[in-house]
Design an enzyme around this catalytic site. Structure first.
Site, PDB file in Angstrom:
ATOM      1  N   GLY A 215      -8.155  95.113 -35.052  1.00 30.53           N
ATOM      2  CA  GLY A 215      -7.473  95.088 -33.654  1.00 30.53           C
ATOM      3  C   GLY A 215      -6.710  93.806 -33.657  1.00 30.53           C
ATOM      4  N   ILE A 216      -7.281  92.569 -33.689  1.00 33.96           N
ATOM      5  CA  ILE A 216      -6.526  91.360 -33.624  1.00 33.96           C
ATOM      6  C   ILE A 216      -5.772  91.201 -34.711  1.00 33.96           C
ATOM      7  CG2 ILE A 216      -7.072  89.104 -33.767  1.00 33.96           C
ATOM      8  CD1 ILE A 216      -9.832  89.521 -32.530  1.00 33.96           C
TER       9      ILE A 216
ATOM     10  N   VAL B 199     -10.297  82.674 -35.197  1.00 36.96           N
ATOM     11  CA  VAL B 199     -10.235  83.331 -33.722  1.00 36.96           C
ATOM     12  C   VAL B 199     -11.381  84.198 -33.730  1.00 36.96           C
ATOM     13  CG1 VAL B 199      -7.943  83.025 -32.790  1.00 36.96           C
ATOM     14  CG2 VAL B 199      -8.446  85.049 -34.440  1.00 36.96           C
TER      15      VAL B 199
ATOM     16  N   ARG C 126     -15.439  84.120 -35.134  1.00 41.72           N
ATOM     17  CA  ARG C 126     -16.717  83.269 -34.960  1.00 41.72           C
ATOM     18  C   ARG C 126     -16.895  82.411 -35.921  1.00 41.72           C
ATOM     19  NH1 ARG C 126     -16.293  86.047 -30.838  1.00 41.72           N
ATOM     20  NH2 ARG C 126     -18.084  87.514 -29.716  1.00 41.72           N
TER      21      ARG C 126
ATOM     22  N   GLU D  32     -21.370  76.190 -31.392  1.00 36.93           N
ATOM     23  CA  GLU D  32     -20.701  76.402 -30.378  1.00 36.93           C
ATOM     24  C   GLU D  32     -21.598  76.506 -29.025  1.00 36.93           C
ATOM     25  OE1 GLU D  32     -17.477  79.456 -30.617  1.00 36.93           O
ATOM     26  OE2 GLU D  32     -17.930  79.939 -28.551  1.00 36.93           O
TER      27      GLU D  32
ATOM     28  N   HIS E 260     -13.116  78.340 -27.181  1.00 33.55           N
ATOM     29  CA  HIS E 260     -13.131  79.963 -27.195  1.00 33.55           C
ATOM     30  C   HIS E 260     -12.547  80.391 -25.770  1.00 33.55           C
ATOM     31  CE1 HIS E 260     -16.250  83.058 -28.560  1.00 33.55           C
ATOM     32  NE2 HIS E 260     -15.083  83.773 -27.852  1.00 33.55           N
TER      33      HIS E 260
ATOM     34  N   ASN F  86      -9.540  84.751 -25.351  1.00 30.74           N
ATOM     35  CA  ASN F  86      -9.595  85.884 -24.497  1.00 30.74           C
ATOM     36  C   ASN F  86     -10.070  85.315 -23.279  1.00 30.74           C
ATOM     37  OD1 ASN F  86      -9.747  88.512 -23.810  1.00 30.74           O
ATOM     38  ND2 ASN F  86     -11.955  88.784 -24.277  1.00 30.74           N
TER      39      ASN F  86
END
Ligand SMILES: NC(=O)c1ccc[n+]([C@@H]2O[C@H](COP(=O)([O-])OP(=O)(O)OC[C@H]3O[C@@H](n4cnc5c(N)ncnc54)[C@H](O)[C@@H]3O)[C@@H](O)[C@H]2O)c1
Length: 309
Positions: free
Chosen positions: A141-142, A220, A222, A251, A270, A273
């Site tokens: 999708g991305i 973008v 993980r 993270e 992060h 989104n």
């Protein structure tokens, strides 16, 4: 999927949310308590998820595109259908990914931090995406949302997906097991694959060693997809151009970590989104899936725990 009731009974948890309630209604569903629900739409992480689901629940919609914490917690079972939000946030994340890539390639970071006119120093560092080959590792999708954006800047996309089925708009699509070929072929890299056993440290020391000295890596997806120690070494030695990371390992990235101060590293916390507008995007995904559930049609973004996403 078997046809379901025309008006599916959906439990929305753990709290009511106006956008998601409207999404469920738009899809033709009605809200129901958990013990009377056919499906669950969950708007939080795994920590608050019910320990047990009633047998009546045949589908669970999770709120995130990456579902590795749900799989590692053993929550995703084989008793019912589970769907993620993969693809739902693609436009937002793609926009951020292109921003990070451009910021790196055009050497923006140091220039915007500068407090004096250092043209002679910065001018030779400014590159361009025009004519560049950008490899997108995990072109779902991305990645697909990034292709027209990169195309507008005159870049070509080399896609890598699990299966290698051609991605529209990519000059070439490679299956996962041919990933090693891209490290020396592409000019820049966007990491957008799910965090699974197969993708852990997909960017390792070996991959970094094969990249061009001008290559930028954007992550973008993980943090676990990149070997952070190896990346820091490559950035310090200048063996690659730089790295622009929206996600990190560890993270959150701790204060004092070398990535915060390396001149060829860009960190965003992060935010590809952002929380603002997140439930509105999730609500559109939920509306489509509720409609599909009611019609007995295949749901979007089904999770296969055995493949890890
Ligand atoms: N930074 C953020 O805020 C943010 C937001 C959304 C998603 N994400 C992360 O991005 C990931 C991708 O999101 P999406 O919506 O594009 O998901 P998606 O499921 O639509 O796309 C995933 C792609 O990865 C490919 N893939 C799977 N295994 C692979 C492997 N071993 N090697 C290469 N490719 C592989 C798939 O074939 C698919 O093309 C999510 O899993 C999530 O972890 C991050």
């Amino acid at each position: 999927m078997m046809p379901n009731t025309a008006t599916p009974r959906i439990h929305l948890g753990p709290h009511p949310d106006a956008a998601l309630m409207r999404g469920i209604e738009r899809g033709g569903g009605v809200l129901a308590p958990l013990d009377d629900a056919e499906a669950v739409v969950w708007a939080q992480g795994p920590d608050t998820f019910p320990a047990q689901l009633p047998d009546s629940v045949r589908w669970v919609q999770l709120p995130s595109a990456g579902v590795e914490p749900w799989i590692s917690a053993g929550i995703v079972d084989t008793e019912r259908t589970w769907t993620s939000a993969a693809g739902a946030y693609a436009g937002n994340v793609a926009e951020h990914g292109v921003l990070l890539l451009l910021a790196g390639v055009r050497a923006l970071t140091e220039q915007v931090r500068a407090t004096s006119w250092r043209k002679a120093e910065f001018d030779p560092q400014v590159g361009t995406l025009r004519g560049a080959t950008v490899a997108i590792v995990g072109c779902g999708g991305i990645g697909r949302a990034m292709i027209p954006l990169l195309d507008a800047f005159g870049a070509r996309v080399l896609a890598v997906t699990r299966s290698g089925t051609p991605v529209p708009g990519a000059v070439e699509t490679l299956p996962f097991d041919r990933t090693p070929e891209i490290w020396s072929r592409a000019d820049h890299f966007v990491i957008a694959a799910p965090a699974t056993a197969a993708t852990a440290h997909i960017v390792d020391k070996d991959a970094l060693a094969q990249m061009k000295s001008t290559a930028w890596i954007v992550n973008v997806a993980r943090g676990s997809l990149i070997d952070t120690a190896g990346l820091v070494d490559a950035l310090k030695s200048g063996s690659i151009g730089g790295a622009a990371l929206d996600v990190t390992d560890p993270e959150p990235l701790p204060d004092g970590h070398p990535l915060w101060t390396l001149p060829n590293a860009i960190i965003t916390p992060h935010v590809a989104n952002p929380a603002t507008g997140l439930t509105r995007l999730l609500a559109d995904h939920v509306a489509s899936n509720v409609e599909r559930f009611a019609a007995g049609a295949p749901l979007m973004a089904p999770i296969d725990a055995s493949r890890g996403y």
